[in-house]
Design a protein around this motif. Structure first.
Motif, PDB file in Angstrom:
ATOM      1  N   THR A   1     -20.135 -45.385 -22.759  1.00 55.71           N
ATOM      2  CA  THR A   1     -21.166 -45.613 -21.752  1.00 55.71           C
ATOM      3  C   THR A   1     -22.105 -46.728 -22.159  1.00 55.71           C
ATOM      4  O   THR A   1     -22.467 -47.566 -21.337  1.00 55.71           O
ATOM      5  CB  THR A   1     -21.974 -44.329 -21.497  1.00 55.71           C
ATOM      6  N   SER A   2     -22.492 -46.771 -23.429  1.00 49.70           N
ATOM      7  CA  SER A   2     -23.451 -47.813 -23.799  1.00 49.70           C
ATOM      8  C   SER A   2     -22.769 -49.165 -23.968  1.00 49.70           C
ATOM      9  O   SER A   2     -23.450 -50.170 -24.125  1.00 49.70           O
ATOM     10  CB  SER A   2     -24.211 -47.427 -25.062  1.00 49.70           C
ATOM     11  N   ARG A   3     -21.452 -49.186 -23.933  1.00 47.92           N
ATOM     12  CA  ARG A   3     -20.767 -50.473 -24.031  1.00 47.92           C
ATOM     13  C   ARG A   3     -20.519 -51.105 -22.669  1.00 47.92           C
ATOM     14  O   ARG A   3     -20.044 -52.238 -22.584  1.00 47.92           O
ATOM     15  CB  ARG A   3     -19.472 -50.319 -24.812  1.00 47.92           C
ATOM     16  N   MET A   4     -20.795 -50.365 -21.613  1.00 48.09           N
ATOM     17  CA  MET A   4     -20.662 -50.976 -20.289  1.00 48.09           C
ATOM     18  C   MET A   4     -21.831 -51.908 -20.047  1.00 48.09           C
ATOM     19  O   MET A   4     -21.661 -53.081 -19.797  1.00 48.09           O
ATOM     20  CB  MET A   4     -20.594 -49.895 -19.226  1.00 48.09           C
ATOM     21  N   ASP A   5     -23.026 -51.369 -20.122  1.00 52.20           N
ATOM     22  CA  ASP A   5     -24.210 -52.210 -20.031  1.00 52.20           C
ATOM     23  C   ASP A   5     -24.869 -52.171 -21.397  1.00 52.20           C
ATOM     24  O   ASP A   5     -25.636 -51.279 -21.698  1.00 52.20           O
ATOM     25  CB  ASP A   5     -25.156 -51.677 -18.955  1.00 52.20           C
ATOM     26  N   TYR A   6     -24.554 -53.170 -22.210  1.00 52.82           N
ATOM     27  CA  TYR A   6     -25.014 -53.124 -23.592  1.00 52.82           C
ATOM     28  C   TYR A   6     -26.505 -53.367 -23.715  1.00 52.82           C
ATOM     29  O   TYR A   6     -27.081 -53.208 -24.775  1.00 52.82           O
ATOM     30  CB  TYR A   6     -24.239 -54.132 -24.441  1.00 52.82           C
ATOM     31  N   LEU A   7     -27.163 -53.802 -22.624  1.00 47.29           N
ATOM     32  CA  LEU A   7     -28.604 -54.045 -22.722  1.00 47.29           C
ATOM     33  C   LEU A   7     -29.402 -52.805 -22.376  1.00 47.29           C
ATOM     34  O   LEU A   7     -30.568 -52.711 -22.712  1.00 47.29           O
ATOM     35  CB  LEU A   7     -29.017 -55.192 -21.793  1.00 47.29           C
ATOM     36  N   SER A   8     -28.803 -51.871 -21.666  1.00 41.71           N
ATOM     37  CA  SER A   8     -29.520 -50.627 -21.421  1.00 41.71           C
ATOM     38  C   SER A   8     -28.617 -49.456 -21.763  1.00 41.71           C
ATOM     39  O   SER A   8     -28.365 -48.583 -20.956  1.00 41.71           O
ATOM     40  CB  SER A   8     -30.032 -50.559 -19.985  1.00 41.71           C
ATOM     41  N   GLY A   9     -28.127 -49.470 -22.975  1.00 38.13           N
ATOM     42  CA  GLY A   9     -27.194 -48.442 -23.435  1.00 38.13           C
ATOM     43  C   GLY A   9     -27.795 -47.053 -23.403  1.00 38.13           C
ATOM     44  O   GLY A   9     -27.125 -46.077 -23.056  1.00 38.13           O
ATOM     45  N   MET A  10     -29.078 -46.963 -23.746  1.00 36.33           N
ATOM     46  CA  MET A  10     -29.723 -45.649 -23.765  1.00 36.33           C
ATOM     47  C   MET A  10     -29.744 -45.041 -22.368  1.00 36.33           C
ATOM     48  O   MET A  10     -29.511 -43.847 -22.189  1.00 36.33           O
ATOM     49  CB  MET A  10     -31.144 -45.801 -24.307  1.00 36.33           C
ATOM     50  N   LEU A  11     -30.016 -45.893 -21.368  1.00 34.44           N
ATOM     51  CA  LEU A  11     -30.073 -45.395 -20.002  1.00 34.44           C
ATOM     52  C   LEU A  11     -28.699 -44.903 -19.557  1.00 34.44           C
ATOM     53  O   LEU A  11     -28.585 -43.892 -18.864  1.00 34.44           O
ATOM     54  CB  LEU A  11     -30.574 -46.496 -19.074  1.00 34.44           C
ATOM     55  N   TYR A  12     -27.671 -45.614 -19.945  1.00 36.56           N
ATOM     56  CA  TYR A  12     -26.317 -45.203 -19.565  1.00 36.56           C
ATOM     57  C   TYR A  12     -25.917 -43.907 -20.258  1.00 36.56           C
ATOM     58  O   TYR A  12     -25.292 -43.047 -19.645  1.00 36.56           O
ATOM     59  CB  TYR A  12     -25.310 -46.321 -19.889  1.00 36.56           C
ATOM     60  N   ASN A  13     -26.276 -43.768 -21.540  1.00 34.63           N
ATOM     61  CA  ASN A  13     -26.055 -42.500 -22.257  1.00 34.63           C
ATOM     62  C   ASN A  13     -26.736 -41.366 -21.525  1.00 34.63           C
ATOM     63  O   ASN A  13     -26.162 -40.306 -21.282  1.00 34.63           O
ATOM     64  CB  ASN A  13     -26.728 -42.548 -23.639  1.00 34.63           C
ATOM     65  N   HIS A  14     -27.992 -41.646 -21.209  1.00 37.72           N
ATOM     66  CA  HIS A  14     -28.851 -40.641 -20.597  1.00 37.72           C
ATOM     67  C   HIS A  14     -28.246 -40.168 -19.269  1.00 37.72           C
ATOM     68  O   HIS A  14     -28.101 -38.969 -19.034  1.00 37.72           O
ATOM     69  CB  HIS A  14     -30.226 -41.284 -20.382  1.00 37.72           C
ATOM     70  N   GLY A  15     -27.847 -41.119 -18.433  1.00 34.02           N
ATOM     71  CA  GLY A  15     -27.262 -40.764 -17.148  1.00 34.02           C
ATOM     72  C   GLY A  15     -25.979 -39.980 -17.308  1.00 34.02           C
ATOM     73  O   GLY A  15     -25.722 -39.033 -16.561  1.00 34.02           O
ATOM     74  N   TYR A  16     -25.186 -40.359 -18.292  1.00 33.13           N
ATOM     75  CA  TYR A  16     -23.907 -39.672 -18.489  1.00 33.13           C
ATOM     76  C   TYR A  16     -24.119 -38.217 -18.895  1.00 33.13           C
ATOM     77  O   TYR A  16     -23.489 -37.316 -18.345  1.00 33.13           O
ATOM     78  CB  TYR A  16     -23.073 -40.419 -19.524  1.00 33.13           C
ATOM     79  N   VAL A  17     -25.027 -37.981 -19.853  1.00 35.31           N
ATOM     80  CA  VAL A  17     -25.238 -36.586 -20.253  1.00 35.31           C
ATOM     81  C   VAL A  17     -25.844 -35.791 -19.104  1.00 35.31           C
ATOM     82  O   VAL A  17     -25.503 -34.628 -18.906  1.00 35.31           O
ATOM     83  CB  VAL A  17     -26.099 -36.440 -21.533  1.00 35.31           C
ATOM     84  N   LEU A  18     -26.707 -36.429 -18.306  1.00 35.00           N
ATOM     85  CA  LEU A  18     -27.295 -35.709 -17.176  1.00 35.00           C
ATOM     86  C   LEU A  18     -26.211 -35.300 -16.186  1.00 35.00           C
ATOM     87  O   LEU A  18     -26.209 -34.177 -15.678  1.00 35.00           O
ATOM     88  CB  LEU A  18     -28.334 -36.581 -16.472  1.00 35.00           C
ATOM     89  N   ALA A  19     -25.274 -36.217 -15.928  1.00 38.69           N
ATOM     90  CA  ALA A  19     -24.199 -35.915 -14.987  1.00 38.69           C
ATOM     91  C   ALA A  19     -23.355 -34.752 -15.500  1.00 38.69           C
ATOM     92  O   ALA A  19     -23.057 -33.808 -14.761  1.00 38.69           O
ATOM     93  CB  ALA A  19     -23.335 -37.155 -14.767  1.00 38.69           C
ATOM     94  N   VAL A  20     -22.972 -34.805 -16.769  1.00 35.10           N
ATOM     95  CA  VAL A  20     -22.107 -33.755 -17.309  1.00 35.10           C
ATOM     96  C   VAL A  20     -22.861 -32.435 -17.407  1.00 35.10           C
ATOM     97  O   VAL A  20     -22.312 -31.363 -17.128  1.00 35.10           O
ATOM     98  CB  VAL A  20     -21.527 -34.180 -18.671  1.00 35.10           C
ATOM     99  N   GLU A  21     -24.147 -32.511 -17.765  1.00 37.48           N
ATOM    100  CA  GLU A  21     -24.939 -31.279 -17.837  1.00 37.48           C
ATOM    101  C   GLU A  21     -25.038 -30.616 -16.469  1.00 37.48           C
ATOM    102  O   GLU A  21     -24.966 -29.395 -16.353  1.00 37.48           O
ATOM    103  CB  GLU A  21     -26.348 -31.593 -18.362  1.00 37.48           C
ATOM    104  N   LYS A  22     -25.199 -31.434 -15.437  1.00 37.84           N
ATOM    105  CA  LYS A  22     -25.289 -30.868 -14.097  1.00 37.84           C
ATOM    106  C   LYS A  22     -23.946 -30.254 -13.698  1.00 37.84           C
ATOM    107  O   LYS A  22     -23.885 -29.183 -13.101  1.00 37.84           O
ATOM    108  CB  LYS A  22     -25.685 -31.968 -13.116  1.00 37.84           C
ATOM    109  N   LEU A  23     -22.868 -30.931 -14.052  1.00 35.09           N
ATOM    110  CA  LEU A  23     -21.535 -30.445 -13.703  1.00 35.09           C
ATOM    111  C   LEU A  23     -21.215 -29.149 -14.428  1.00 35.09           C
ATOM    112  O   LEU A  23     -20.621 -28.234 -13.867  1.00 35.09           O
ATOM    113  CB  LEU A  23     -20.506 -31.532 -14.057  1.00 35.09           C
ATOM    114  N   ALA A  24     -21.610 -29.070 -15.705  1.00 35.12           N
ATOM    115  CA  ALA A  24     -21.253 -27.895 -16.499  1.00 35.12           C
ATOM    116  C   ALA A  24     -22.353 -26.852 -16.515  1.00 35.12           C
ATOM    117  O   ALA A  24     -22.159 -25.776 -17.064  1.00 35.12           O
ATOM    118  CB  ALA A  24     -20.930 -28.334 -17.928  1.00 35.12           C
ATOM    119  N   GLY A  25     -23.518 -27.177 -15.933  1.00 38.68           N
ATOM    120  CA  GLY A  25     -24.626 -26.227 -15.909  1.00 38.68           C
ATOM    121  C   GLY A  25     -25.205 -25.934 -17.282  1.00 38.68           C
ATOM    122  O   GLY A  25     -25.327 -24.782 -17.685  1.00 38.68           O
ATOM    123  N   ILE A  26     -25.561 -26.992 -18.011  1.00 36.15           N
ATOM    124  CA  ILE A  26     -26.089 -26.819 -19.368  1.00 36.15           C
ATOM    125  C   ILE A  26     -27.614 -26.874 -19.337  1.00 36.15           C
ATOM    126  O   ILE A  26     -28.198 -27.718 -18.665  1.00 36.15           O
ATOM    127  CB  ILE A  26     -25.542 -27.925 -20.302  1.00 36.15           C
TER     128      ILE A  26
END
Lengths: 373, 160
Positions: free
Chosen positions: A70-95
């Protein structure tokens, strides 16, 4: 292929390849321009030079293993991409996520947003021929990279977030460094204003240049600061608040005309708003756990699909994840903001001068690896 | 977000064309007949109470062994009402085509090119359907499930 070279040249139209190795494209992007004199009559961006197949990779590894991608897609805002990815998976898995972790993520994300905007500021002014602000901006950005390096261990590709929290807690040194940085950055606004914002050459290169109308922005799916410059206060942090953004007080700057100068203003004000967010989050930062220990290594979200959109530095990034109940995503699609932001240039370039095209392209803040995925 | 308004209105207007609706994890989803996709999208964009004027995303999903094999997925957003809806349309492997929504949102142009590039789905009425991320001369469509992960591509000459 050869016969294409033999086609008669259309009278008065000159075809120019801007890129793939041109400094103002900020990545490997080629834009085929048909020029009539110095005016652009046709634009055809050619993308895909950096296509690495992130979506295919995502389908063939564990949910957790996709994090570094995720952070290699947009290397200038890697943290934001990480953040969005975990949020998506957390919502999907109900964490469940501990409160402290939510604040930590918001602080780090906003720091990353400032660093991305600072880099944009420096390189954009350099595209327009001003070298000095670039050094100032990178000096400031370096401080952020040091701060984020302290908690995540890397300068650009962070992989700091985890499902259910973050991998490392913040310490008092981090908080002191962040507060000191905010103070220092705020003392720099006047320098930036005097160097760039009030600079008559800069204003001439940006005012009424590269106008993107609201209708165009809508049609092409332009999001982020580029859409806000057209006068729409659309920000995912406000439209569908995630994490703790609904508890924090910040403004969404908007422009009026949608030209390059408006986009510049919007980003500059956004940096100050991000400073405000970080300050409030640091004040409210609760104690407690920073990671939910109950999240299994091999996550198996229930069957179903989910789209999660969040505000990255360039606009709305969205993860569309389809789960079939196994340990790997069945489909993982990333909606990237630069895709629409580049596409709109096909219309925005029409009839403008070549020199203005460089200014326009810089002002929409493209990150090409994000488009290519 | 009160998105179920959208699903109710859709079900009322296109009773025969909506095959299935659900709101899993808060995402309103409607599966529509692929013949009706342009009509449904135009309706969603223009209806006074919906105004889905923003096309966020378009992609496809491959389900080998299922009929229809492909699913084209549209994510629409309504700026005035701050609502989101997902529209899906099944595309069978034998036809492998669906009507283009470029007349509804110009921005669909590149998204449809990407779906064509990655899945080989053709979009009827698309003004300029060619590969976007990959090059002309690439063999196969890499996001199909039957495309091997480590497949090598033949070396091709320079392209213009």
């Amino acid at each position: 292929m050869a016969e294409q070279f033999l086609e008669p040249v259309v009278e008065n139209v000159y075809t120019l390849n801007l890129g793939p190795q041109h400094p103002s494209t900020h990545g490997v992007l080629r834009v085929v321009l048909d020029l009539d004199g110095e005016f652009i009559v046709r634009t055809d961006p050619v993308i895909g030079y950096g296509h690495r197949g992130h979506e295919k990779m995502g389908e063939n590894r564990l949910y957790k293993q996709f994090m570094p991608n995720t952070s290699r897609m947009d290397y200038l805002s890697g943290m934001l991409y990480n953040h969005g990815y975990v949020l998506a998976v957390e919502k999907l898995a109900g964490i469940e996520v501990p409160e402290r972790a939510k604040y930590i993520r918001v602080i780090c994300s906003e720091l990353n947003r400032i660093s991305s905007h600072l880099l944009w500021f420096g390189t954009y002014v350099m595209d327009l021929g001003g070298f000095t602000p670039f050094l100032y901006a990178f000096d400031d950005r370096e401080q952020i990279l040091d701060i984020l390096d302290r908690v995540s261990g890397s300068r650009l590709t962070y992989s700091y977030c985890r499902f259910g929290g973050v991998c490392q807690d913040l310490d008092s040194v981090f908080i002191d460094m962040t507060r000191a940085f905010l103070k220092r950055l705020r003392s720099r606004w006047s320098d930036y204003e005097n160097l760039v914002t009030k600079n008559i050459i800069f204003i001439h290169r940006t005012r009424d240049v590269g106008v993107i109308s609201l209708e165009q922005a809508r049609q092409f799916g332009v999001t982020g600061p580029n859409l806000r410059a057209c006068g729409v206060a659309f920000d995912m942090r406000r439209a569908e608040p995630y994490e703790v953004y609904d508890r924090l007080d910040f403004e969404i700057p908007v422009g009026t005309k949608g030209d390059a100068l408006d986009r510049y203003y919007v980003r500059m004000i956004e940096m100050e708003q991000s400073c405000r967010i970080i300050e409030q989050a640091l004040d409210q930062l609760p104690g407690g756990a920073f990671l939910n220990p109950k999240v299994p290594d091999r996550l198996r979200p229930p069957k179903g699909d989910l789209y999660f959109g969040f505000e990255s530095a360039r606009g709305q990034t969205g993860y569309y994840i389809v789960s079939d109940g196994s340990t790997m995503p069945y489909r993982l699609h990333v909606r990237v903001p630069s895709f629409g932001n580049l596409h709109v240039l096909v219309e925005a370039f029409q009839g403008t001068l070549l020199a203005d095209a460089i200014s326009t392209m810089g002002s929409v803040d493209l990150v090409i690896p994000e488009i290519d995925r | 977000m009160d998105g179920s308004v959208t699903l109710k209105k859709l079900a009322g207007r296109f009773a025969g064309s909506i095959l299935e609706t659900h709101s899993y994890r808060g995402d309103d989803t409607a599966l529509v007949k692929k013949e009706e996709i342009v009509a449904v999208c135009t309706y969603l964009r223009d209806d006074e109470e919906l105004l889905y004027n923003f096309m966020m995303d378009l992609t496809a999903v491959d389900y080998p062994g299922r009929e229809p094999r492909f699913e084209v997925v549209y994510h629409l957003y309504s700026l005035p009402f701050n609502r989101r809806v997902r529209i899906k349309a099944g595309v069978s492997e034998s036809e492998c085509g669906i009507d283009s929504v470029v007349p509804v949102w110009i921005g669909a142009n590149w998204f449809e090119r990407e779906a064509y590039d990655m899945y080989g789905i053709t979009f009827t009425g698309h003004p300029d359907l060619r590969r976007i991320l990959l090059y002309e001369g690439f063999e196969g469509h890499p996001l199909r499930k039957d495309y091997p992960l480590k497949k090598r591509q033949p070396l091709i000459g320079p392209i213009n």
